[in-house]
Design a protein around this motif. Structure first.
Motif, short mmCIF file in Angstrom:
data_model
loop_
_atom_site.label_atom_id
_atom_site.label_comp_id
_atom_site.label_asym_id
_atom_site.label_seq_id
_atom_site.Cartn_x
_atom_site.Cartn_y
_atom_site.Cartn_z
N UNK A 225 89.12 53.73 -8.16
CA UNK A 225 88.99 53.38 -6.75
C UNK A 225 87.81 54.13 -6.13
N UNK A 226 87.26 53.55 -5.04
CA UNK A 226 86.18 54.20 -4.32
C UNK A 226 86.71 54.86 -3.04
N UNK A 227 85.82 55.49 -2.30
CA UNK A 227 86.23 56.25 -1.12
C UNK A 227 86.78 55.36 -0.01
N UNK A 228 86.31 54.13 0.07
CA UNK A 228 86.79 53.23 1.12
C UNK A 228 88.26 52.87 0.91
N UNK A 229 88.62 52.62 -0.34
CA UNK A 229 90.01 52.31 -0.67
C UNK A 229 90.90 53.52 -0.41
N UNK A 230 90.42 54.70 -0.79
CA UNK A 230 91.20 55.92 -0.58
C UNK A 230 91.34 56.22 0.91
#
Length: 359
Positions: A225-230
């Motif tokens: 996952x990337x930072x936007x999803x997190x």
């Protein structure tokens, strides 16, 4: 940007169409030992170059897990959630002489984080056959008959040195000569055994580059996952608390969590708000020198932390490929379905001033 977007869209579609929660594929030392030297198998060390130089599986290559995570000086990953952009990753894999049709066996000393980092890297780029050596090169040493023979001789030689020392103190020249002759014989036997050992010292040799190809249609982002999803998960956690359908796990040490310790290339120390703290060391079986504790023991660790199987779970460390991937691998083996490594981890989060932190 169009290239990156197309990669993410294709891989996202693959993720939706695939089953979640598949366990990682483990291989035990006794079985792995039989595969050393097999041209259709490539052992890949996730440990740093110094550890590789001291101890590595014969014929293996070195791909230090922390170096698989590629970001710029500000922590931005240009093909997130992938650890690296496909073109660069392909060139790196080629430089190691790895082929598409080989089985990859990821390993480290035995603890697990660096091996899971390699596993996660190859899995995300769609490599078909990837396994993780449970117990690493320490496990191989335990089952290698030549290593066992070598270790017996090494112990005998150590005891012999003490006897020589005592004989010299007693000025017993005849005994010294006799013992030194025996020592010389032991040394010869050890030298004869060394090339046969499964675990060898030495620097990584140069490899003939391969023609490895990353198939962008096979790229798999379902466990990363990337930072936007997190960030979306964190927003939900801050709103709903323990009732949230998300969980974020910080796998680092307490010194890192409270911001007392941080890497020089990261602007801020601390942790992601709402994180649950499960240090990776709670997963490794130190007693049996295996990468994972028995499932029942690991389940107790996650139950205590309040991590539920009905949640979507993200784990992070400094760079994702390491402690974060280790925790996600454990969760997968326990049957948790929606689990992802935050590949940017603190390197990305701590450098983005638009993202919240806690200390």
């Amino acid at each position: 940007m169009k290239r990156v977007a197309s990669v993410v869209l294709m891989s996202s579609a693959l993720a939706v169409s695939s089953l979640y929660g598949a366990p990682i594929q483990l291989i035990e030392p006794a079985e792995a030992l039989k595969l050393i030297g097999n041209k259709d198998v490539m052992f890949v060390s996730g440990d740093d170059p110094d550890i590789y130089t001291n101890n590595h599986i014969k014929g293996s290559v070195e791909m230090y897990a922390h170096h698989l995570h590629h970001s710029d000086i500000m922590g931005n990953m240009h093909c997130a959630p992938l650890y690296n952009c496909p073109k660069e990753a392909q060139e790196y894999i080629r430089s190691k002489g790895i082929r598409n049709d080989q089985t990859i066996i990821a390993y480290d000393n035995y603890r697990g984080p660096n091996a899971t980092g390699v596993y996660s890297f190859f899995e995300s780029f769609g490599h078909k056959n990837v396994k993780l050596l449970n117990g690493g090169f320490d496990g191989i040493k335990q089952v290698d008959p030549y290593q066992k023979e070598y270790d017996v001789l090494k112990k005998e030689k150590k005891e012999l040195k003490n006897q020589i020392k005592e004989a010299k103190k007693a000025k017993n020249d005849a005994e010294v000569a006799k013992l030194e002759a025996t020592e010389k014989s032991l040394t010869s036997k050890m030298e004869a055994l060394m090339p046969k050992l499964a675990i060898q010292p030495g620097e990584e040799p140069k490899h003939t580059p391969s023609n490895y190809v990353i198939d962008q249609k096979a790229i798999n982002t379902k466990y990363i996952a990337d930072k936007h999803e997190v960030k979306k998960a964190v927003d939900d956690i801050m709103k709903n608390g323990d009732k949230s359908k998300f969980a974020v796990i910080d796998t680092r040490s307490m010194a890192e969590i409270i911001g007392e310790k941080k890497m020089d290339n990261v602007a801020r120390g601390g942790h992601i708000p709402g994180s649950k703290f499960v240090e990776w060391k709670n997963i490794t079986d130190e007693e049996k020198t295996r990468s994972f504790k028995p499932n029942a023991d690991m389940q107790k660790v996650f139950d205590k932390a309040g991590v539920r199987k009905d949640q979507t779970i993200y784990a992070y460390c400094q760079v994702g490929a390491g402690r974060g991937s280790h925790i996600i691998s454990a969760l997968r083996n326990l049957g948790y379905q929606n689990v992802k490594v935050f590949t940017g981890s603190w390197d990305t989060w701590g450098n983005d001033m638009n993202l919240p932190i806690r200390r």
